[in-house]
Design an enzyme around this catalytic site. Sequence first.
Site, PDB file in Angstrom:
ATOM      1  N   LYS A  80      31.438 -51.705  53.990  1.00  0.00           N
ATOM      2  CA  LYS A  80      31.691 -51.575  55.431  1.00  0.00           C
ATOM      3  C   LYS A  80      30.785 -52.572  56.138  1.00  0.00           C
ATOM      4  O   LYS A  80      29.749 -52.988  55.609  1.00  0.00           O
ATOM      5  CB  LYS A  80      31.344 -50.149  55.875  1.00  0.00           C
ATOM      6  CG  LYS A  80      31.960 -49.747  57.183  1.00  0.00           C
ATOM      7  CD  LYS A  80      33.316 -49.094  57.025  1.00  0.00           C
ATOM      8  CE  LYS A  80      33.880 -48.718  58.377  1.00  0.00           C
ATOM      9  NZ  LYS A  80      35.186 -48.078  58.276  1.00  0.00           N
ATOM     10  N   GLY A 177      38.946 -37.549  70.950  1.00  0.00           N
ATOM     11  CA  GLY A 177      39.123 -38.991  70.791  1.00  0.00           C
ATOM     12  C   GLY A 177      40.595 -39.323  70.637  1.00  0.00           C
ATOM     13  O   GLY A 177      41.216 -39.009  69.621  1.00  0.00           O
ATOM     14  N   VAL A 178      41.176 -39.929  71.682  1.00  0.00           N
ATOM     15  CA  VAL A 178      42.599 -40.298  71.618  1.00  0.00           C
ATOM     16  C   VAL A 178      42.727 -41.817  71.732  1.00  0.00           C
ATOM     17  O   VAL A 178      43.452 -42.345  72.556  1.00  0.00           O
ATOM     18  CB  VAL A 178      43.437 -39.547  72.677  1.00  0.00           C
ATOM     19  CG1 VAL A 178      43.610 -38.098  72.272  1.00  0.00           C
ATOM     20  CG2 VAL A 178      42.799 -39.621  74.066  1.00  0.00           C
ATOM     21  N   GLY A 179      41.957 -42.497  70.878  1.00  0.00           N
ATOM     22  CA  GLY A 179      42.007 -43.964  70.826  1.00  0.00           C
ATOM     23  C   GLY A 179      43.151 -44.396  69.921  1.00  0.00           C
ATOM     24  O   GLY A 179      44.223 -43.799  69.922  1.00  0.00           O
ATOM     25  N   VAL A 181      43.810 -44.203  66.578  1.00  0.00           N
ATOM     26  CA  VAL A 181      44.388 -43.209  65.660  1.00  0.00           C
ATOM     27  C   VAL A 181      44.760 -41.930  66.405  1.00  0.00           C
ATOM     28  O   VAL A 181      45.843 -41.371  66.205  1.00  0.00           O
ATOM     29  CB  VAL A 181      43.404 -42.881  64.510  1.00  0.00           C
ATOM     30  CG1 VAL A 181      44.060 -41.906  63.530  1.00  0.00           C
ATOM     31  CG2 VAL A 181      42.954 -44.138  63.795  1.00  0.00           C
ATOM     32  N   TYR A 183      45.734 -41.336  69.336  1.00  0.00           N
ATOM     33  CA  TYR A 183      46.988 -41.443  70.090  1.00  0.00           C
ATOM     34  C   TYR A 183      48.198 -41.203  69.183  1.00  0.00           C
ATOM     35  O   TYR A 183      49.072 -40.390  69.481  1.00  0.00           O
ATOM     36  CB  TYR A 183      47.093 -42.821  70.762  1.00  0.00           C
ATOM     37  CG  TYR A 183      48.474 -43.120  71.256  1.00  0.00           C
ATOM     38  CD1 TYR A 183      48.954 -42.543  72.430  1.00  0.00           C
ATOM     39  CD2 TYR A 183      49.331 -43.957  70.534  1.00  0.00           C
ATOM     40  CE1 TYR A 183      50.255 -42.793  72.875  1.00  0.00           C
ATOM     41  CE2 TYR A 183      50.621 -44.206  70.968  1.00  0.00           C
ATOM     42  CZ  TYR A 183      51.069 -43.623  72.148  1.00  0.00           C
ATOM     43  OH  TYR A 183      52.352 -43.860  72.574  1.00  0.00           O
TER      44      TYR A 183
HETATM   45  P1  NAD Z   1      39.012 -45.971  68.707  1.00  0.00           P
HETATM   46  O1  NAD Z   1      37.767 -46.605  69.167  1.00  0.00           O
HETATM   47  O2  NAD Z   1      40.303 -46.618  69.016  1.00  0.00           O
HETATM   48  O3  NAD Z   1      39.096 -44.471  69.236  1.00  0.00           O
HETATM   49  C1  NAD Z   1      37.997 -43.635  69.345  1.00  0.00           C
HETATM   50  C2  NAD Z   1      38.136 -42.901  70.653  1.00  0.00           C
HETATM   51  O4  NAD Z   1      37.072 -41.954  70.765  1.00  0.00           O
HETATM   52  C3  NAD Z   1      38.024 -43.829  71.871  1.00  0.00           C
HETATM   53  O5  NAD Z   1      39.139 -43.627  72.729  1.00  0.00           O
HETATM   54  C4  NAD Z   1      36.712 -43.424  72.526  1.00  0.00           C
HETATM   55  O6  NAD Z   1      36.735 -43.552  73.926  1.00  0.00           O
HETATM   56  C5  NAD Z   1      36.608 -41.977  72.089  1.00  0.00           C
HETATM   57  N1  NAD Z   1      35.250 -41.425  72.115  1.00  0.00           N
HETATM   58  C6  NAD Z   1      34.086 -42.029  71.789  1.00  0.00           C
HETATM   59  N2  NAD Z   1      33.062 -41.180  71.952  1.00  0.00           N
HETATM   60  C7  NAD Z   1      33.595 -40.010  72.396  1.00  0.00           C
HETATM   61  C8  NAD Z   1      33.053 -38.762  72.744  1.00  0.00           C
HETATM   62  N3  NAD Z   1      31.747 -38.525  72.682  1.00  0.00           N
HETATM   63  N4  NAD Z   1      33.891 -37.784  73.146  1.00  0.00           N
HETATM   64  C9  NAD Z   1      35.218 -38.003  73.216  1.00  0.00           C
HETATM   65  N5  NAD Z   1      35.789 -39.185  72.908  1.00  0.00           N
HETATM   66  C10 NAD Z   1      34.983 -40.179  72.494  1.00  0.00           C
HETATM   67  O7  NAD Z   1      38.839 -45.774  67.113  1.00  0.00           O
HETATM   68  P2  NAD Z   1      39.932 -45.386  66.056  1.00  0.00           P
HETATM   69  O8  NAD Z   1      40.317 -46.614  65.313  1.00  0.00           O
HETATM   70  O9  NAD Z   1      40.957 -44.533  66.662  1.00  0.00           O
HETATM   71  O10 NAD Z   1      39.059 -44.514  65.040  1.00  0.00           O
HETATM   72  C11 NAD Z   1      38.680 -43.193  65.347  1.00  0.00           C
HETATM   73  C12 NAD Z   1      37.881 -42.617  64.175  1.00  0.00           C
HETATM   74  O11 NAD Z   1      38.671 -42.647  62.976  1.00  0.00           O
HETATM   75  C13 NAD Z   1      36.610 -43.390  63.831  1.00  0.00           C
HETATM   76  O12 NAD Z   1      35.631 -42.489  63.358  1.00  0.00           O
HETATM   77  C14 NAD Z   1      37.039 -44.308  62.711  1.00  0.00           C
HETATM   78  O13 NAD Z   1      35.971 -44.709  61.890  1.00  0.00           O
HETATM   79  C15 NAD Z   1      37.987 -43.383  61.972  1.00  0.00           C
HETATM   80  N6  NAD Z   1      38.957 -44.099  61.173  1.00  0.00           N
HETATM   81  C16 NAD Z   1      39.792 -44.994  61.757  1.00  0.00           C
HETATM   82  C17 NAD Z   1      40.732 -45.640  60.984  1.00  0.00           C
HETATM   83  C18 NAD Z   1      41.723 -46.597  61.585  1.00  0.00           C
HETATM   84  O14 NAD Z   1      42.735 -46.889  60.932  1.00  0.00           O
HETATM   85  N7  NAD Z   1      41.511 -47.071  62.787  1.00  0.00           N
HETATM   86  C19 NAD Z   1      40.799 -45.398  59.598  1.00  0.00           C
HETATM   87  C20 NAD Z   1      39.950 -44.442  59.047  1.00  0.00           C
HETATM   88  C21 NAD Z   1      39.027 -43.800  59.842  1.00  0.00           C
END
Ligand code: NAD
Length: 344
Positions: A80, A177-179, A181, A183
Amino acid sequence: MTVFNHISFDEHEQVVFCQDKESGLKAIIAIHNTHLGPAVGGCRMWNYASDDEALNDVLRLSRGMTYKNALAGLKMGGGKSVIIDNPNIQDRKALFRAFGRCIDSLGGKYYSAEDVGVNTADIMIAHEETPYMAGLEGKSGDPSPFTALGTYLGIKAAVKHQRGIDSLNGLKMSVQGVGHVGYYLCRHLHNEGVKLIVTDINQASLDRVVTEFGAEIVSPQDIYHQDVDVYAPCALGATINDTTIPLIKATIVAGCANNQLAEARHGDELKALNILYAPDYVINAGGIINVSFEKNYDAALSTQKVEEIYETLMRVFIQADEQNCTTTSVADELARTIIHAAKE
Ligand code: NAD
């Protein structure tokens, strides 16, 4: 700041500190284990409070990738990288070019991809400097929809195991967290008739899930104690801890965030409360599974492989019941067996 004595150091093969003064790049790359193949794992860009916080994150995340890749049946090791967001960064393209050069200097021992704070456009910039990038446009692309699919199927496996039902229709679930993933996960859940309660610190992300899926919003501190069937942590790590566990009313914790448990003992505490925990690196493997198809990309084959997460989790849940131990210890043991066999 120590490295070899660091609490999260776990016989990592290589930890590389990268700096590029001109672009403001400060990054750490951690290669945890390459017994199964070159290390693969995304790059996170975050405003860490200290260098030590960044080191801790990359050490924990890279170890998780070793276990994740092994249990998903991928011929890839675990690694990572993290980029420390800082005020010296003026030009994002220059930053990711410098990052690409750092990755290139490792000669293919580590492949990077998207994670929190890093998008496909960033990866394409880094790719101009190195072939050792995955999640490229026109190939496997954004891993998030696949991570969300795996998480959704993992939630279904947990509900089936605990309640014996196949449908999620009518259940209530909270999503932190609705970023990227979160979403897509909400979309799957909404399509199956789940009532959603969500939180985020980004208003635009919240607006989207309210408009599209009729989700109810609560403040970040109120997400834990919602009266729901499933709680899905989909933001950052370590949110299952001494403070939050007593608040949780859900009987299932299953979300996509990496490193959800602040410490391993929190897995025991969830079990003591009869809360079924889907080990994070098992349920969230969809994205890395999709990345593993990068070279000859085939979305249908990738989807098929992501769907295996349902059965893998079922196996973990059943074994944990049979052995009266935590789901995390079962998953860890299964992964270690695979890694050990590869080494032999
Ligand atoms: P992202 O940054 O798009 O979404 C994360 C969301 O969490 C954001 O909208 C952010 O504003 C919100 N957030 C941050 N702190 C917060 C809090 N204290 N309270 C509420 N919301 C908060 O990231 P992502 O790509 O959606 O990944 C989300 C998680 O999944 C991470 O832990 C990441 O490591 C894990 N993950 C992601 C993937 C992937 O394919 N993107 C794969 C495996 C694991």
